[in-house]
Design an enzyme around this catalytic site. Structure first.
Site, short mmCIF file in Angstrom:
data_model
loop_
_atom_site.label_atom_id
_atom_site.label_comp_id
_atom_site.label_asym_id
_atom_site.label_seq_id
_atom_site.Cartn_x
_atom_site.Cartn_y
_atom_site.Cartn_z
N HIS A 131 -5.77 -4.87 2.86
CA HIS A 131 -4.57 -4.05 2.73
C HIS A 131 -4.61 -2.96 3.80
CE1 HIS A 131 -1.04 -2.55 0.60
NE2 HIS A 131 -1.51 -1.33 0.79
N SER A 179 2.79 -0.42 3.67
CA SER A 179 2.65 -0.55 2.22
C SER A 179 3.96 -0.13 1.53
CB SER A 179 1.44 0.24 1.74
OG SER A 179 1.09 -0.12 0.43
N ASP A 227 -4.99 -9.72 0.84
CA ASP A 227 -4.69 -8.35 0.44
C ASP A 227 -4.92 -8.20 -1.06
OD1 ASP A 227 -3.41 -5.94 -0.32
OD2 ASP A 227 -1.94 -6.12 1.28
#
Length: 331
Positions: free
Chosen positions: A304, A148, A276
């Site tokens: 995600h 991320s 996502d």
């Protein structure tokens, strides 16, 4: 590589939330990290959690790989993905390290700054120190992955480092990175995402920011911070000005990895699920947007940093296996 979500886990939100809360990360006990505290060049500190290579690997001369994982927004070495990658490293006889971004190791940092999605200078300093430390211990090659926010920051480092990146790491991987920060910020700031994910992040980010203000009175406008209801507003009053950006728009533009992917000169894997919730599929790079050293993997499902597999409650060991095996090809 391919990924097919279990039938019992439909949709990007469920594929994001369930793995983080309930899926199995490893077999047996959680990883037992060894922590080191490093003083940064500006007099602050970061904490780095290590899993040393198994004794059997050390007995062969100690020249084992080191896998470095940079965590995501408000993550740590105890995040579900970090523990899953730790298990993968241990299984393969690798050393493993999770450097914590400032303020994410359980103790507030000292300097009038925190961390951000484009923090490539910090990434570079950490990797250089890990490289030197691993060499001094007789270690072997180094690999790096980022998740991320950490994935975007790692890519920004690879972009800025150019041909020098390969001197530090054999290969890098970014997982669920918000490569276009503006597109990601807009997505997380509306609808269900705003109600759930934005609230979750702000619930920890605001108290940390207030603790920073107590350390450094006058650092930012307290009332504006308390009034922030999305990441755009939070970044405008806190993240952007504390790290040298004019405002959120400037930070998101200069911090995004997507515009510079064609400059990367080290083997790089970029993983993004097309469902996502934080990273709109329309914002993802195409092969024409990246250079010859970048491999894109964009499965239809996964959420995600989810990618759960197996019957309920599922496990998240499949992602480290796929990413780790790809990185291992470059050893």
């Amino acid at each position: 590589m391919d990924y097919i979500a279990p039938r019992w886990l439909p949709g990007g939100n469920l594929q994001t939330i369930w793995p983080a809360l309930y899926a199995r990360r490893h077999e047996g006990t959680p990883p037992a990290y060894r922590r080191e505290r490093w003083t940064t060049p500006d007099g602050d500190f970061i904490d780095v959690d290590f899993l040393d290579a198994p004794a059997a690997a050390a007995a062969t001369g100690g020249a084992c790989p080191l896998l470095v994982l940079f965590h995501g927004l408000e993550g740590s070495s105890r995040s579900h993905y970090a523990e899953a990658f730790a298990a993968y490293a241990a299984m393969h006889g690798w050393a493993f390290a999770v450097p914590h971004f400032r303020g994410c190791s359980g103790e507030i940092n000292l300097a009038p700054r925190a961390y951000h999605s484009g923090d490539f200078e910090e990434i570079g300093w950490v990797l250089q120190r890990l490289r030197a430390q691993h060499d001094a211990a007789g270690g072997g090659p180094m690999l790096a992955a980022g998740v991320s926010l950490g994935g975007n920051a790692l890519l920004r480092w690879a972009e800025e480092a150019g041909s020098e990146a390969a001197r530090t790491a054999r290969a890098v991987a970014a997982i669920s990175a918000p490569l276009d920060l503006a597109a990601g910020g807009e997505a997380i700031g509306r609808g269900f995402n705003r109600l759930v994910y934005t609230r979750m992040f702000l619930a920890t980010m605001k108290p940390k920011a207030l603790a920073k203000l107590a350390q450094h009175p006058g650092l930012f406008d307290r009332d504006r911070l308390l009034a922030a209801r999305d990441l755009y507003a939070f970044d405008d009053v806190f993240t952007a000005p504390l790290h040298g950006f004019r405002n959120t728009a400037d930070y998101w533009a200069r911090g995004s990895a997507k515009p510079h992917l064609h400059t990367i000169d080290v083997p790089t894997l970029v993983v993004n699920a097309r469902n996502d919730p934080f990273v709109p599929a329309a914002s993802l790079p195409r092969q024409a947007d990246v250079g010859a050293h970048v491999t894109l993997w964009q499965p239809a499902h996964g959420g995600h940093v989810g990618f759960a597999q197996g019957p309920p409650p599922g496990h998240v060991r499949g992602l480290p296996e796929r990413v780790g095996d790809w990185l291992a090809r470059h050893l």
